[in-house]
Design a protein around this motif. Structure first.
Motif, short mmCIF file in Angstrom:
data_model
loop_
_atom_site.label_atom_id
_atom_site.label_comp_id
_atom_site.label_asym_id
_atom_site.label_seq_id
_atom_site.Cartn_x
_atom_site.Cartn_y
_atom_site.Cartn_z
N VAL A 194 16.32 29.75 15.16
CA VAL A 194 17.14 29.49 13.97
C VAL A 194 18.31 30.46 13.90
N ILE A 195 19.29 30.05 13.12
CA ILE A 195 20.39 30.94 12.76
C ILE A 195 20.17 31.33 11.31
N THR A 196 20.33 32.60 11.00
CA THR A 196 20.21 33.02 9.61
C THR A 196 21.59 33.34 9.07
N GLY A 197 21.71 33.21 7.77
CA GLY A 197 22.99 33.54 7.16
C GLY A 197 23.01 33.19 5.69
N ILE A 198 24.21 33.27 5.13
CA ILE A 198 24.35 33.02 3.70
C ILE A 198 25.06 31.69 3.48
N LYS A 199 24.68 31.00 2.42
CA LYS A 199 25.29 29.71 2.09
C LYS A 199 26.60 29.92 1.33
N THR A 200 27.50 28.97 1.50
CA THR A 200 28.73 29.03 0.71
C THR A 200 28.42 28.53 -0.70
N ALA A 201 29.37 28.71 -1.60
CA ALA A 201 29.16 28.35 -3.01
C ALA A 201 28.72 26.90 -3.16
N SER A 202 29.28 26.03 -2.35
CA SER A 202 28.98 24.61 -2.53
C SER A 202 27.55 24.25 -2.08
N GLU A 203 26.98 25.07 -1.22
CA GLU A 203 25.65 24.76 -0.70
C GLU A 203 24.58 25.64 -1.33
N LYS A 204 24.99 26.49 -2.24
CA LYS A 204 24.10 27.45 -2.88
C LYS A 204 23.14 26.75 -3.84
N PHE A 205 21.95 27.35 -4.00
CA PHE A 205 20.96 26.84 -4.94
C PHE A 205 21.50 26.88 -6.37
N ALA A 206 21.18 25.82 -7.12
CA ALA A 206 21.70 25.71 -8.48
C ALA A 206 21.10 26.79 -9.38
N GLY A 207 21.89 27.80 -9.70
CA GLY A 207 21.41 28.87 -10.56
C GLY A 207 21.29 30.20 -9.83
N ALA A 208 21.56 30.19 -8.54
CA ALA A 208 21.42 31.43 -7.76
C ALA A 208 22.74 32.19 -7.69
N LEU A 209 22.59 33.49 -7.41
CA LEU A 209 23.75 34.33 -7.16
C LEU A 209 24.18 34.12 -5.71
N ARG A 210 23.18 34.21 -4.85
CA ARG A 210 23.40 34.01 -3.41
C ARG A 210 22.21 33.27 -2.81
N THR A 211 22.48 32.40 -1.86
CA THR A 211 21.42 31.70 -1.15
C THR A 211 21.52 31.99 0.33
N TYR A 212 20.39 32.37 0.91
CA TYR A 212 20.31 32.59 2.35
C TYR A 212 19.46 31.48 2.95
N ALA A 213 19.67 31.19 4.22
CA ALA A 213 18.90 30.10 4.83
C ALA A 213 18.69 30.34 6.30
N ILE A 214 17.65 29.68 6.80
CA ILE A 214 17.50 29.59 8.25
C ILE A 214 17.84 28.15 8.62
N GLU A 215 18.62 28.02 9.67
CA GLU A 215 19.08 26.70 10.11
C GLU A 215 18.71 26.49 11.57
N ALA A 216 18.10 25.35 11.85
CA ALA A 216 17.70 25.04 13.23
C ALA A 216 18.47 23.82 13.70
N LEU A 217 18.60 23.68 15.01
CA LEU A 217 19.30 22.53 15.57
C LEU A 217 18.29 21.59 16.22
N MET A 218 18.30 20.36 15.75
CA MET A 218 17.34 19.37 16.26
C MET A 218 17.85 18.76 17.56
N GLN A 219 17.00 17.95 18.21
CA GLN A 219 17.37 17.39 19.52
C GLN A 219 18.51 16.39 19.45
N ASP A 220 18.78 15.86 18.26
CA ASP A 220 19.91 14.94 18.14
C ASP A 220 21.16 15.69 17.71
#
Length: 481
Positions: A194-220
């Motif tokens: 996975v890649i870890t990092g911080i979400k931009t404002a538009s992808e942030k959780f509703a009500g959060a200050l900051r959202t972090y995520a792990i992102e994986a790349l699927m076979q497609d």
RNA sequence: CGGGGUGUGGCGCAGUCCGGUAGCGCGCCUGGUUUGGGACCAGGAGGUCGCCGGUUCGAAUCCGGCCGCCCCGACCA
């Protein structure tokens, strides 16, 4: 494809393959309720293994499990402006109970921040009560328009951690620590890089200050958000009055975090490792790690073969492995092979008269290759092979992900890539929502994360991929699930 | 909600144009022979053809309406 007569090849139709693979492995089934799925024993067993591993990690870092109600008073959800705006469109609401109209409608939880922090307000008095580290395993309902098995269903299972801290720094450390924990789980257990990092404002959780995520790349070559961790700041604490007395005698609001992973991970596992035969379970999360298939013609052979098979199964189980001995009569060995391959069992041991005669069993790896194992070395060799498969799966996934990652992309390359074969595209970002939206508009790709330092390119991009303004952060684009 | 597709034994489908006693493959059950990469033979169970209405002596088939599911778009873990 319940008869196992073959599944759609990935290259032909990845979505169809995904459904076929899940059906063949009997992980899940469609339910009579639209948008909902039934998780079958084979699928639930994977979830239980995931739960056990994650739960151990949460406990080891000081968290305790609790359980909060499924129903949330509608007024609770409405207290935090951004939160209600984000979740109201996808909630299911109960308005009747016991044959009568309810005084206040009850929302079926789409997430539990509101009800949990309402309780935190009661439990937290002093800085001595902090940090409060809670996790709950629960089901959630989000009224989705379009659903897919495991990836997006109206009801799903997850874990949601909720913590309260004295200050921002401590909350930030917690949110970050959990992100790292999720990453370790994804890589070490699921063999999913996975890649870890911080979400931009538009992808942030509703009500959060900051959202972090792990992102994986699927076979497609589409990205899957596999876990999120939020620093909620004091937003909920202020709304629900979660306050404490400081050591100095003052009163302060707590800082909250929340974080979760869901049964979606099972979809990630399928799409990371599956092949055209079906799913492939990484050994550490395989409900059946080793299947033993006895092969015989005569009763004499049967006796000898079953003796070795049974003893082998016992030895492996004694070593803590999850082993199945397939003693079904009247089914040819080849049919059993296909059956277990479709279920993703990482290692198969074939025990026939020739093997028994030579004091060995034949080991076939789900990832390819057959070779004999001396009976005397069974436990050691099987253990070694399972570990090797676990490593191989991670390496293979990592190589695939790297091959589908482009760094320092130009505007033209980004458009071509996202409208073409897909993958992770790293590039400069000016930080404006306009550019982000424009890119989404033209490519359907979103910024998955602004990657953490470890994942960033050696040379930081200078200009925004889109508008050429100075880049404020490197971003990773992909089309996502 | 818009576009496309599809509903017929458990699963996959044919039959629908051209109305006339509902079929095939797989799976399932019983018995026997088999068993080193998807066995074979024999016998058998299982469907008010998505639902409602209409036309007709007669409807899976024609007509009208409704519903479900799948895929593609707008919302999301």
């Amino acid at each position: 494809m319940s008869n196992g007569s073959g599944i759609t090849p990935r290259a032909q139709d990845f979505s169809a393959w995904y459904n076929d693979a899940i059906m063949r492995a009997e992980l899940a089934d469609y339910s009579p309720v639209r948008g909902c799925m039934v998780i079958r024993p084979n699928g639930y067993a994977i979830w239980e293994l995931m739960q056990r591993a994650l739960d151990d990690m949460f406990k080891a870092t000081g968290h305790r499990n609790a359980y909060f109600p499924l129903f949330i008073p509608q007024s609770f959800l409405e207290k935090e402006a951004e939160h209600v705006e984000g979740f109201a469109p996808q909630t299911a609401v109960v308005t009747r109970g016991g044959g009568k109209e309810l005084e206040e409608p009850l929302v079926i939880r789409p997430t539990s921040e509101t009800i949990i922090y309402a309780m935190f307000a009661k439990w937290i008095q002093s800085y001595r009560d902090l940090p409060l580290l809670i996790n709950q395993w629960a089901n959630i309902v989000r009224w989705e328009l379009r659903t897919r098995l495991f990836l997006r269903t109206t009801e799903f299972l997850w874990q949601e951690g909720h913590t309260a801290h004295v200050d921002e720094a401590e909350a930030e450390r917690e949110a970050r620590m959990i992100l790292g924990l999720y990453r370790r789980f994804a890589e070490e257990w699921m063999a999913m890089p996975v890649i870890t990092g911080i979400k931009t404002a538009s992808e942030k959780f509703a009500g959060a200050l900051r959202t972090y995520a792990i992102e994986a790349l699927m076979q497609d070559n589409r990205a899957l958000q596999a876990g999120t961790s939020h620093n909620l700041g004091q937003n909920f604490a202020k709304v629900f009055g979660v306050q404490y007395q400081t050591a100095e005698g003052g009163v302060a609001h707590v800082w909250n975090t929340s974080w979760g992973v869901s049964t979606r991970l099972i979809g990630g596992l399928v799409m990371t490792h599956g092949d055209d035969v079906g799913i492939v379970c990484p050994p550490r999360l395989a409900p059946v790690q080793v299947v033993i298939v006895p092969i015989y013609k005569t009763d004499t052979e049967r006796a000898a073969v079953m003796e070795v098979s049974t003893t082998s199964a016992e030895m492996l189980r004694a070593a803590g492995l999850r082993v199945e001995l397939d003693g079904r009569e009247g089914m040819k060995p080849g049919a059993k092979y296909y059956d277990w391959e479709g279920r993703g069992v990482p290692l198969r041991l074939e025990v026939g008269p020739r093997d028994v005669g030579q004091g060995q069993v034949t080991a076939a790896q789900r990832t390819g290759g057959k070779s004999p194992i001396r009976v005397g070395e069974l436990v050691r060799s099987v253990t070694f092979r399972l570990e090797a498969i676990q490593r191989e799966l991670l390496e293979r996934a990592r190589t695939r992900c790297e091959q589908r990652t482009r760094r320092g992309v130009t505007k033209g390359e980004l458009i071509a890539m996202m409208n073409g074969e897909g993958g992770f595209a790293f590039g400069g970002f000016c930080g404006s929502g306009e550019c982000e939206a424009a890119i989404k508009e033209q490519t359907k790709a979103t910024i998955r994360v602004l990657p953490d330092e470890e994942f960033r390119s050696p040379i930081a991009p200078v200009r925004c991929v889109w508008c050429e303004a100075p880049s404020v952060a490197e971003a990773v684009w992909a089309r996502a699930y």
